[in-house]
Design a protein around this motif. Structure first.
Motif, PDB file in Angstrom:
ATOM      1  N   GLY A 371      40.247  35.164  59.083  1.00 48.93           N
ATOM      2  CA  GLY A 371      40.221  36.590  59.365  1.00 48.93           C
ATOM      3  C   GLY A 371      40.074  37.483  58.159  1.00 48.93           C
ATOM      4  O   GLY A 371      40.255  38.705  58.257  1.00 48.93           O
ATOM      5  N   ILE A 372      39.738  36.939  56.992  1.00 44.50           N
ATOM      6  CA  ILE A 372      39.576  37.756  55.785  1.00 44.50           C
ATOM      7  C   ILE A 372      38.092  38.089  55.629  1.00 44.50           C
ATOM      8  O   ILE A 372      37.278  37.238  55.248  1.00 44.50           O
ATOM      9  CB  ILE A 372      40.111  37.023  54.528  1.00 44.50           C
ATOM     10  CG1 ILE A 372      41.612  36.759  54.684  1.00 44.50           C
ATOM     11  CG2 ILE A 372      39.826  37.838  53.270  1.00 44.50           C
ATOM     12  CD1 ILE A 372      42.217  35.950  53.556  1.00 44.50           C
ATOM     13  N   ARG A 373      37.755  39.337  55.959  1.00 44.17           N
ATOM     14  CA  ARG A 373      36.364  39.789  55.867  1.00 44.17           C
ATOM     15  C   ARG A 373      36.197  40.919  54.872  1.00 44.17           C
ATOM     16  O   ARG A 373      35.079  41.238  54.465  1.00 44.17           O
ATOM     17  CB  ARG A 373      35.859  40.221  57.254  1.00 44.17           C
ATOM     18  CG  ARG A 373      35.698  39.040  58.211  1.00 44.17           C
ATOM     19  CD  ARG A 373      35.270  39.465  59.598  1.00 44.17           C
ATOM     20  NE  ARG A 373      34.947  38.314  60.438  1.00 44.17           N
ATOM     21  CZ  ARG A 373      35.858  37.556  61.046  1.00 44.17           C
ATOM     22  NH1 ARG A 373      37.152  37.842  60.924  1.00 44.17           N
ATOM     23  NH2 ARG A 373      35.476  36.517  61.775  1.00 44.17           N
ATOM     24  N   GLU A 374      37.315  41.532  54.491  1.00 42.83           N
ATOM     25  CA  GLU A 374      37.294  42.595  53.481  1.00 42.83           C
ATOM     26  C   GLU A 374      37.787  42.018  52.151  1.00 42.83           C
ATOM     27  O   GLU A 374      38.403  40.946  52.101  1.00 42.83           O
ATOM     28  CB  GLU A 374      38.214  43.747  53.911  1.00 42.83           C
ATOM     29  CG  GLU A 374      37.902  44.334  55.276  1.00 42.83           C
ATOM     30  CD  GLU A 374      36.609  45.141  55.258  1.00 42.83           C
ATOM     31  OE1 GLU A 374      36.268  45.667  54.170  1.00 42.83           O
ATOM     32  OE2 GLU A 374      35.947  45.223  56.307  1.00 42.83           O
ATOM     33  N   THR A 375      37.520  42.747  51.087  1.00 40.42           N
ATOM     34  CA  THR A 375      37.990  42.325  49.766  1.00 40.42           C
ATOM     35  C   THR A 375      39.518  42.319  49.737  1.00 40.42           C
ATOM     36  O   THR A 375      40.168  43.243  50.219  1.00 40.42           O
ATOM     37  CB  THR A 375      37.466  43.287  48.678  1.00 40.42           C
ATOM     38  OG1 THR A 375      36.035  43.208  48.660  1.00 40.42           O
ATOM     39  CG2 THR A 375      38.006  42.912  47.306  1.00 40.42           C
ATOM     40  N   ILE A 376      40.080  41.230  49.199  1.00 44.72           N
ATOM     41  CA  ILE A 376      41.534  41.169  49.024  1.00 44.72           C
ATOM     42  C   ILE A 376      41.854  41.184  47.531  1.00 44.72           C
ATOM     43  O   ILE A 376      41.045  40.783  46.694  1.00 44.72           O
ATOM     44  CB  ILE A 376      42.148  39.917  49.691  1.00 44.72           C
ATOM     45  CG1 ILE A 376      41.588  38.623  49.078  1.00 44.72           C
ATOM     46  CG2 ILE A 376      41.915  39.941  51.187  1.00 44.72           C
ATOM     47  CD1 ILE A 376      42.296  37.368  49.545  1.00 44.72           C
ATOM     48  N   GLU A 377      43.046  41.673  47.207  1.00 41.03           N
ATOM     49  CA  GLU A 377      43.465  41.758  45.813  1.00 41.03           C
ATOM     50  C   GLU A 377      44.531  40.703  45.520  1.00 41.03           C
ATOM     51  O   GLU A 377      45.463  40.507  46.313  1.00 41.03           O
ATOM     52  CB  GLU A 377      44.034  43.146  45.508  1.00 41.03           C
ATOM     53  CG  GLU A 377      42.997  44.257  45.623  1.00 41.03           C
ATOM     54  CD  GLU A 377      43.577  45.621  45.254  1.00 41.03           C
ATOM     55  OE1 GLU A 377      44.800  45.678  44.935  1.00 41.03           O
ATOM     56  OE2 GLU A 377      42.828  46.606  45.280  1.00 41.03           O
ATOM     57  N   LEU A 378      44.368  40.024  44.397  1.00 37.66           N
ATOM     58  CA  LEU A 378      45.354  39.049  43.940  1.00 37.66           C
ATOM     59  C   LEU A 378      45.590  39.229  42.453  1.00 37.66           C
ATOM     60  O   LEU A 378      44.705  39.685  41.718  1.00 37.66           O
ATOM     61  CB  LEU A 378      44.877  37.615  44.233  1.00 37.66           C
ATOM     62  CG  LEU A 378      44.841  37.181  45.702  1.00 37.66           C
ATOM     63  CD1 LEU A 378      44.151  35.826  45.839  1.00 37.66           C
ATOM     64  CD2 LEU A 378      46.242  37.124  46.297  1.00 37.66           C
ATOM     65  N   ASN A 379      46.782  38.837  42.023  1.00 35.50           N
ATOM     66  CA  ASN A 379      47.176  38.966  40.622  1.00 35.50           C
ATOM     67  C   ASN A 379      47.146  37.586  39.950  1.00 35.50           C
ATOM     68  O   ASN A 379      47.576  36.595  40.537  1.00 35.50           O
ATOM     69  CB  ASN A 379      48.594  39.570  40.572  1.00 35.50           C
ATOM     70  CG  ASN A 379      49.246  39.438  39.215  1.00 35.50           C
ATOM     71  OD1 ASN A 379      49.731  38.376  38.865  1.00 35.50           O
ATOM     72  ND2 ASN A 379      49.264  40.517  38.459  1.00 35.50           N
ATOM     73  N   LEU A 380      46.633  37.525  38.719  1.00 38.52           N
ATOM     74  CA  LEU A 380      46.653  36.281  37.941  1.00 38.52           C
ATOM     75  C   LEU A 380      47.426  36.529  36.649  1.00 38.52           C
ATOM     76  O   LEU A 380      47.060  37.372  35.832  1.00 38.52           O
ATOM     77  CB  LEU A 380      45.235  35.811  37.607  1.00 38.52           C
ATOM     78  CG  LEU A 380      45.137  34.599  36.670  1.00 38.52           C
ATOM     79  CD1 LEU A 380      45.750  33.358  37.320  1.00 38.52           C
ATOM     80  CD2 LEU A 380      43.686  34.328  36.248  1.00 38.52           C
ATOM     81  N   LEU A 381      48.509  35.793  36.480  1.00 41.04           N
ATOM     82  CA  LEU A 381      49.324  35.868  35.269  1.00 41.04           C
ATOM     83  C   LEU A 381      48.775  34.890  34.235  1.00 41.04           C
ATOM     84  O   LEU A 381      48.564  33.713  34.535  1.00 41.04           O
ATOM     85  CB  LEU A 381      50.774  35.527  35.608  1.00 41.04           C
ATOM     86  CG  LEU A 381      51.783  35.473  34.460  1.00 41.04           C
ATOM     87  CD1 LEU A 381      51.947  36.835  33.800  1.00 41.04           C
ATOM     88  CD2 LEU A 381      53.128  34.956  34.975  1.00 41.04           C
ATOM     89  N   LEU A 382      48.548  35.366  33.017  1.00 40.52           N
ATOM     90  CA  LEU A 382      48.057  34.497  31.955  1.00 40.52           C
ATOM     91  C   LEU A 382      48.518  34.988  30.589  1.00 40.52           C
ATOM     92  O   LEU A 382      48.922  36.141  30.426  1.00 40.52           O
ATOM     93  CB  LEU A 382      46.534  34.379  31.975  1.00 40.52           C
ATOM     94  CG  LEU A 382      45.702  35.614  31.607  1.00 40.52           C
ATOM     95  CD1 LEU A 382      44.303  35.163  31.167  1.00 40.52           C
ATOM     96  CD2 LEU A 382      45.570  36.575  32.790  1.00 40.52           C
ATOM     97  N   MET A 383      48.478  34.078  29.624  1.00 38.72           N
ATOM     98  CA  MET A 383      48.946  34.372  28.271  1.00 38.72           C
ATOM     99  C   MET A 383      47.851  35.019  27.434  1.00 38.72           C
ATOM    100  O   MET A 383      46.660  34.844  27.707  1.00 38.72           O
ATOM    101  CB  MET A 383      49.450  33.080  27.611  1.00 38.72           C
ATOM    102  CG  MET A 383      48.413  31.987  27.424  1.00 38.72           C
ATOM    103  SD  MET A 383      47.804  31.184  28.948  1.00 38.72           S
ATOM    104  CE  MET A 383      49.262  30.353  29.554  1.00 38.72           C
ATOM    105  N   ASP A 384      48.260  35.767  26.401  1.00 42.79           N
ATOM    106  CA  ASP A 384      47.282  36.458  25.561  1.00 42.79           C
ATOM    107  C   ASP A 384      46.882  35.646  24.329  1.00 42.79           C
ATOM    108  O   ASP A 384      46.040  36.074  23.542  1.00 42.79           O
ATOM    109  CB  ASP A 384      47.809  37.827  25.128  1.00 42.79           C
ATOM    110  CG  ASP A 384      49.050  37.743  24.240  1.00 42.79           C
ATOM    111  OD1 ASP A 384      49.534  36.621  23.960  1.00 42.79           O
ATOM    112  OD2 ASP A 384      49.561  38.807  23.812  1.00 42.79           O
ATOM    113  N   SER A 385      47.506  34.490  24.133  1.00 42.34           N
ATOM    114  CA  SER A 385      47.235  33.696  22.933  1.00 42.34           C
ATOM    115  C   SER A 385      46.996  32.242  23.322  1.00 42.34           C
ATOM    116  O   SER A 385      47.389  31.799  24.409  1.00 42.34           O
ATOM    117  CB  SER A 385      48.403  33.807  21.950  1.00 42.34           C
ATOM    118  OG  SER A 385      49.621  33.439  22.575  1.00 42.34           O
TER     119      SER A 385
END
Length: 545
Positions: A371-385
């Motif tokens: 049932g996902i036909r529209e854009t969904i938002e998700l968060n990705l946690l990652l390191m800067d180094s």
């Protein structure tokens, strides 16, 4: 001759003798001073200088999990047993011998005599027991911090350890409530370095800034620029250090680490990418060393998220990742795409499991199916180094963001310093997280149990970053821990990998081959499979021109 005359002659002789003795003493002192000056100038401090991408988080091995910290603490602390330099077998260390009962539950360790901590207090059975009680008992006043390795290894607090007690002044008994096949290997991990009880009482949680062990080097300083200095332990019970000091410097940039290595400002440069490695091989004064491929970098899904709890969404994301293009964008030519979570060099690796095929149309179809036909938002946690398994994490994050957008997922990158990433990861505060692991021991348990056991989802101690719960997987993991038959254990680990591949709580991305640059003056450096190595046998020698 009158008596008075004799007195006069005697007085003169006495004065002459005193003067002669004084001059002789002055000359003797002057010669001694000159000799000390000569010796001092002949022996200038030899400091082995190591450049790495990140600073340590803490220097109490019991409460850290990051390699930058453990690279330092392995030189400050000794464990009861230790891996040999190849990582293939376990040897005596603070325990000079051990025995185990026929049922595998009762272990006796004979503690080495004559060993002292850096604060000159003695090592004995009671000191070892003091450390175990601190690690395993949450009500202990010195159980301050997150003892993640204990939790991972023994299944909680106290977990499968029934008791630890002294049989005599130099014999410790450890009784388990169930057999544990990796037990001896586990005790060799740097996390179980024995600390001075007096130092623990004095500093408690601040021990991570004031480490006191029995190791070949002694802590001297740690400055705000991330430079840590250790000095030679002249009273070390084992092989004496061949340099006077170790200096660990934090140098985030790959290029800067290489430039400093080339300019003789550092002697060892960890984690250099392929492009720099190729340049390094052209330098006459430098040499290259590679670690075995004994890690995995992966994408973990928080399965409590309303979208990611759906298997079709997780599979769809798998179809969005072109691993060959990903390696070209964010890794180097030595990197291998991963299809499972056990490295190919390790027994138990399942060569029959294949990566999810790159197919954006299939990804879209699977999203529509739920049932996902529209854009969904998700968060990705990652390191800067950089990390050994993610040398360019931001580039990787940007690649995933672009890849996910093609199938209708708007990926927000939460890029944070490593210490903050660890804190949020341990508390499950993310939708997805870029995670990785360098193996501690040559046992699949060290990967699969850490990543997927339900026990490892307690807030503050999370290493099952997917928050994945599967009773069948838990049962298989537990069974494999209790068996000594390696071929049978291997069959269990293969079954676990098949279940994980079906449910996709996470996606294995890559295995890397970490590259280390060395000055040719460095002799005796052997890269350890675990990613951390003691440096007491490393020396600096001038190279003949």
């Amino acid at each position: 001759m009158s008596r008075l005359k004799w007195y006069g002659i005697g007085l003169v002789i006495g004065i002459v003798i005193v003067l002669f003795t004084s001059v002789l003493q002055i000359k003797t002192n002057l010669i001694a001073d000159l000799m000390h000056w000569w010796e001092f100038n002949q022996h200038k401090e030899t400091a082995l200088i190591i450049g790495r991408a990140n600073d340590a988080i803490g220097l109490d091995p019991a409460v850290v999990t990051d390699q930058e910290s453990l690279k330092v603490t392995i030189n400050l602390y000794d464990t009861l047993v230790v891996y040999d330099r190849s990582g293939a077998s376990v040897e005596p260390s603070l325990a000079e011998s051990w025995s185990v009962s026929d049922n595998g539950l009762v272990w006796h360790f004979k503690i080495r005599q004559g060993v002292v901590f850096h604060d000159n207090t003695p090592l004995d059975a009671q000191a070892v027991i003091f450390n175990f009680n601190r690690w395993m008992d949450p009500s202990n006043p010195y159980h301050a911090g997150h003892f993640s390795y204990w939790n991972l290894s023994f299944g909680g607090f106290p977990g499968i350890v029934d008791h630890v007690r002294a049989i005599s002044d130099d014999v410790v008994e450890i009784k388990l409530s169930e057999p544990y096949a990796p037990f001896l290997n586990t005790l060799a991990m740097p996390a179980f370095g024995i600390a001075s009880p007096e130092a623990i009482k004095t500093y408690n949680e601040a021990l991570k800034y004031k480490p006191v062990g029995t190791g070949p080097f002694i802590f001297e300083s740690w400055n705000e620029n991330g430079e840590i200095k250790l000095t030679k332990n002249s009273l070390y019970w084992g092989a004496k250090p061949k340099v006077d000091a170790l200096i660990f410097k934090s140098i985030i940039s790959h290029r800067e680490r290489y430039v400093k290595l080339k300019g003789s400002e550092i002697h060892i440069a960890y984690d250099l990418p392929a492009q720099i490695s190729n340049e390094l091989e052209e330098e006459d004064e430098l040499t290259l060393s590679r670690r075995p491929v004994f890690n995995v970098g992966y994408l973990a899904f928080n399965m409590s998220n309303k979208h990611l709890k759906l298997a079709n969404v997780r599979e769809a994301i798998g179809h969005m990742i072109d691993k060959d293009a990903m390696i070209e964008a964010a890794f180097d030519a030595t990197t291998r795409p991963a299809s499972t979570f056990v490295p190919p060099v390790l027994w138990g690796h399942h060569e029959g499991i294949e990566s999810i095929a790159y197919d954006v149309d299939e990804a879209k179809r699977l999203l529509r199916k739920v049932g996902i036909r529209e854009t969904i938002e998700l968060n990705l946690l990652l390191m800067d180094s950089p990390r050994e398994y993610f040398p360019n994490p931001v580039s990787l994050g940007l690649f995933l963001k672009d890849s996910f957008a093609k199938a209708g997922i708007d990926l927000h990158l939460e890029i944070l310093p490593w210490e903050e990433v660890i804190a949020k990861s341990k508390n499950g505060d993310y939708d997805m997280v870029l995670a990785g692991w360098n193996g501690d021991v040559a046992d699949p348990d060290n990967f699969l149990y850490n990543f997927f056991a339900s026990e490892n989802t307690s807030k503050g101690l999370i290493t099952n970053y997917s928050l994945y719960h599967n009773q069948e997987v838990d049962n298989l993991l537990s069974q494999a821990r209790q068996m000594n038959d390696q071929s049978f254990r291997e069959s269990l680990y293969r079954e676990i990998q098949e279940l994980i591949a079906l449910e996709i709580p996470a996606i294995p991305l890559i295995h890397t081959m970490p590259t280390i640059g060395l000055s040719k003056t460095v002799k005796g450096f052997v890269p350890h499979i675990s990613g951390v190595e003691p440096l007491n046998l490393v020396e600096l020698k001038e190279v003949a021109k």
